[in-house]
Design a protein around this motif. Structure first.
Motif, PDB file in Angstrom:
ATOM      1  N   GLY A 171       0.817  -1.212   0.000  1.00 11.62           N
ATOM      2  CA  GLY A 171       0.000   0.000   0.000  1.00 11.62           C
ATOM      3  C   GLY A 171       0.846   1.255   0.000  1.00 11.62           C
ATOM      4  N   SER A 172       1.943   1.205   0.775  1.00 14.14           N
ATOM      5  CA  SER A 172       2.825   2.365   0.829  1.00 14.14           C
ATOM      6  C   SER A 172       3.498   2.607  -0.513  1.00 14.14           C
ATOM      7  N   LEU A 173       3.893   1.516  -1.184  1.00 12.30           N
ATOM      8  CA  LEU A 173       4.504   1.666  -2.504  1.00 12.30           C
ATOM      9  C   LEU A 173       3.507   2.225  -3.518  1.00 12.30           C
ATOM     10  N   LYS A 174       2.276   1.767  -3.414  1.00 15.55           N
ATOM     11  CA  LYS A 174       1.241   2.275  -4.329  1.00 15.55           C
ATOM     12  C   LYS A 174       1.024   3.768  -4.114  1.00 15.55           C
ATOM     13  N   ASP A 175       0.974   4.152  -2.844  1.00 17.21           N
ATOM     14  CA  ASP A 175       0.775   5.582  -2.568  1.00 17.21           C
ATOM     15  C   ASP A 175       1.954   6.409  -3.077  1.00 17.21           C
ATOM     16  N   TRP A 176       3.164   5.869  -2.865  1.00 20.25           N
ATOM     17  CA  TRP A 176       4.339   6.581  -3.359  1.00 20.25           C
ATOM     18  C   TRP A 176       4.289   6.697  -4.886  1.00 20.25           C
ATOM     19  N   GLY A 177       3.963   5.599  -5.530  1.00 23.64           N
ATOM     20  CA  GLY A 177       3.858   5.617  -6.988  1.00 23.64           C
ATOM     21  C   GLY A 177       2.741   6.536  -7.464  1.00 23.64           C
ATOM     22  N   TYR A 178       1.645   6.532  -6.716  1.00 20.10           N
ATOM     23  CA  TYR A 178       0.512   7.403  -7.089  1.00 20.10           C
ATOM     24  C   TYR A 178       0.923   8.863  -7.034  1.00 20.10           C
ATOM     25  N   ASP A 179       1.620   9.232  -5.960  1.00 17.33           N
ATOM     26  CA  ASP A 179       2.051  10.622  -5.825  1.00 17.33           C
ATOM     27  C   ASP A 179       3.015  11.006  -6.934  1.00 17.33           C
ATOM     28  N   ARG A 180       3.949  10.082  -7.279  1.00 20.33           N
ATOM     29  CA  ARG A 180       4.913  10.389  -8.333  1.00 20.33           C
ATOM     30  C   ARG A 180       4.198  10.556  -9.682  1.00 20.33           C
ATOM     31  N   VAL A 181       3.276   9.651  -9.984  1.00 18.14           N
ATOM     32  CA  VAL A 181       2.560   9.708 -11.259  1.00 18.14           C
ATOM     33  C   VAL A 181       1.671  10.946 -11.312  1.00 18.14           C
ATOM     34  N   GLU A 182       1.063  11.274 -10.192  1.00 22.76           N
ATOM     35  CA  GLU A 182       0.206  12.462 -10.164  1.00 22.76           C
ATOM     36  C   GLU A 182       1.011  13.713 -10.462  1.00 22.76           C
ATOM     37  N   GLY A 183       2.210  13.786  -9.914  1.00 21.53           N
ATOM     38  CA  GLY A 183       3.046  14.934 -10.206  1.00 21.53           C
ATOM     39  C   GLY A 183       3.437  14.988 -11.678  1.00 21.53           C
ATOM     40  N   VAL A 184       3.745  13.811 -12.245  1.00 21.86           N
ATOM     41  CA  VAL A 184       4.107  13.768 -13.659  1.00 21.86           C
ATOM     42  C   VAL A 184       2.926  14.174 -14.531  1.00 21.86           C
ATOM     43  N   VAL A 185       1.756  13.634 -14.225  1.00 26.52           N
ATOM     44  CA  VAL A 185       0.568  13.937 -15.025  1.00 26.52           C
ATOM     45  C   VAL A 185       0.205  15.410 -14.916  1.00 26.52           C
ATOM     46  N   THR A 186       0.279  15.967 -13.734  1.00 29.62           N
ATOM     47  CA  THR A 186      -0.025  17.388 -13.554  1.00 29.62           C
ATOM     48  C   THR A 186       0.951  18.252 -14.341  1.00 29.62           C
ATOM     49  N   GLY A 187       2.244  17.896 -14.271  1.00 26.62           N
ATOM     50  CA  GLY A 187       3.230  18.646 -15.040  1.00 26.62           C
ATOM     51  C   GLY A 187       3.015  18.501 -16.540  1.00 26.62           C
ATOM     52  N   ALA A 188       2.601  17.305 -16.959  1.00 25.42           N
ATOM     53  CA  ALA A 188       2.378  17.066 -18.385  1.00 25.42           C
ATOM     54  C   ALA A 188       1.192  17.870 -18.899  1.00 25.42           C
TER      55      ALA A 188
END
Length: 381
Positions: A154-171
């Motif tokens: 769950g912690s890895l998913k949350d970490w990955g979610y936050d990273r992807v969200e930042g990438v998507v927002t920047g994109a």
């Protein structure tokens, strides 16, 4: 005896001299009813009575059914004003909502609105992060709300979610800030317009596929793989409110209303022409006042267009992108309608003022003519 005869002869001549004396005094008696010629001459020389403009206007002949004609004229004029305002709005809707060229011109302004586009980018990023492709691998990003040290996955998913969200927002932000974004946005609006005015469709959507394709490419270039945010189908955002209602009925209603602009304007012109004919006197003044009222209605309409933006805010759509899109489009339409109405205010007021001035001048000239006619009429009495 001689004296008596002389006296008698004098008395005999006296009666014959009296009528002569009476007739010699008759011309001096100018008021005598016996001398018709003298009385007529005196009447001709007698000064004419003074007649004021108000008295002359009061003695003018009244048109037949004047009150009824005025009532019908006012009723027709009001009808013409209402039909004119409605017809002008329908014309604006036809040119700016139904016809693709007008819709494209208004929507193009939205591409220049940086605040709106960044709100749209945030909405797109939010919708992407809530998509099934993201949830399948990264969940909802809410494991941190119920933190468990042993839940490593769950912690890895949350970490990955936050990273992807930042990438998507920047994109998404990079997409709306790019030089070719106006073309991308124009494609979005044309696709959306074609879909929503297609009578075979039953719903109302935003076809935002072109933006998602750009975001997909941008995210893929950053992350090194294709996230497939769009998939094989077109990305349609349904414009449904939280209470389940759709905007399809609104779109259909506006389209049907816009189609009546010619009929409404023709009826307005006919009603105004009939009102002009029915008004008994001072027609220029009457029409001038009607045109001034029309100018006032246009001015009021140019100020009341904010109701479009207010109505859009109250929709509360289920999609964040849809809510931002509708709000931005409503703001543009409010500005467009305000400018459309405001552009006609000055011409209508100027034309109305000229007609009123001409009407007042005609009234004064007519009143002077009637005054002279009335004085001439009194002189002959």
């Amino acid at each position: 005896m001689a004296n008596q005869q002389h006296s008698g002869s004098f008395s005999a001549e006296e009666p014959s001299s009296r009528p002569h004396a009476a007739s010699s005094r008759a011309p001096e008696n100018s008021g005598s009813w016996r001398n018709i010629t003298v009385e007529a001459e005196n009447r001709r020389r007698r000064p004419a009575p003074s007649v004021t403009a108000k008295e002359a206007y009061a003695t003018r002949p009244r048109p037949r059914f004047s009150a009824a004609r005025k009532f019908l004229a006012v009723l027709l004029a009001l009808t013409a004003l209402l039909l004119g305002a409605s017809g002008a709005t329908a014309y604006w809707a036809q040119k700016n909502f139904v016809e693709p060229a007008g819709f494209s011109a208004i929507s193009a302004n939205m591409a220049q609105d940086k605040e709106f586009q960044h709100e749209l980018a945030q909405g797109v990023a939010h919708d992407v992060m809530q998509s099934d492709n993201i949830k399948q691998y990264l969940g909802n990003g809410d494991s941190k709300d119920t933190f468990n040290p042993l839940d490593i996955i769950g912690s890895l998913k949350d970490w990955g979610y936050d990273r992807v969200e930042g990438v998507v927002t920047g994109a998404t932000t990079a997409v709306v800030d790019s030089e070719n974004y106006p073309q991308v946005w124009n494609q979005v609006m044309m696709d959306t317009h074609a879909y929503n005015l297609d009578e075979s469709k039953t719903d109302s959507v935003i076809d935002i596929t072109a933006v998602y394709q750009q975001v997909d490419q941008q995210v893929g270039s950053i992350m090194g793989f294709d996230p497939d945010l769009v998939g094989s189908d077109r990305h349609l955002i349904t414009l449904d409110a939280t209470n389940g209602t759709s905007l399809r009925d609104v779109v259909t209603g506006v389209k049907n209303f816009a189609a009546t602009w010619q009929t409404q304007l023709i009826l307005a012109a006919v009603a105004l022409f009939l009102a002009f004919l029915l008004w008994p006197r001072g027609r220029l003044l009457f029409i001038g006042i009607a045109v001034l009222i029309a100018g006032g209605l246009l001015w009021f309409g140019s100020l009341a267009t904010e109701g479009i933006s207010t109505a859009a805010r109250s929709l509360n759509l289920t999609s964040s992108v849809g809510q931002v899109f509708i709000q931005g489009l409503a703001n543009q339409y409010a500005h467009s309608l305000s400018g459309f109405a405001g552009s006609y205010v000055a011409p209508f007021l100027i034309i109305g003022a000229v007609l009123v001035a001409l009407g007042i001048a005609a009234q004064i000239a007519g009143l002077s003519t009637r005054n002279r006619s009335a004085r001439s009429h009194f002189r002959t009495q």
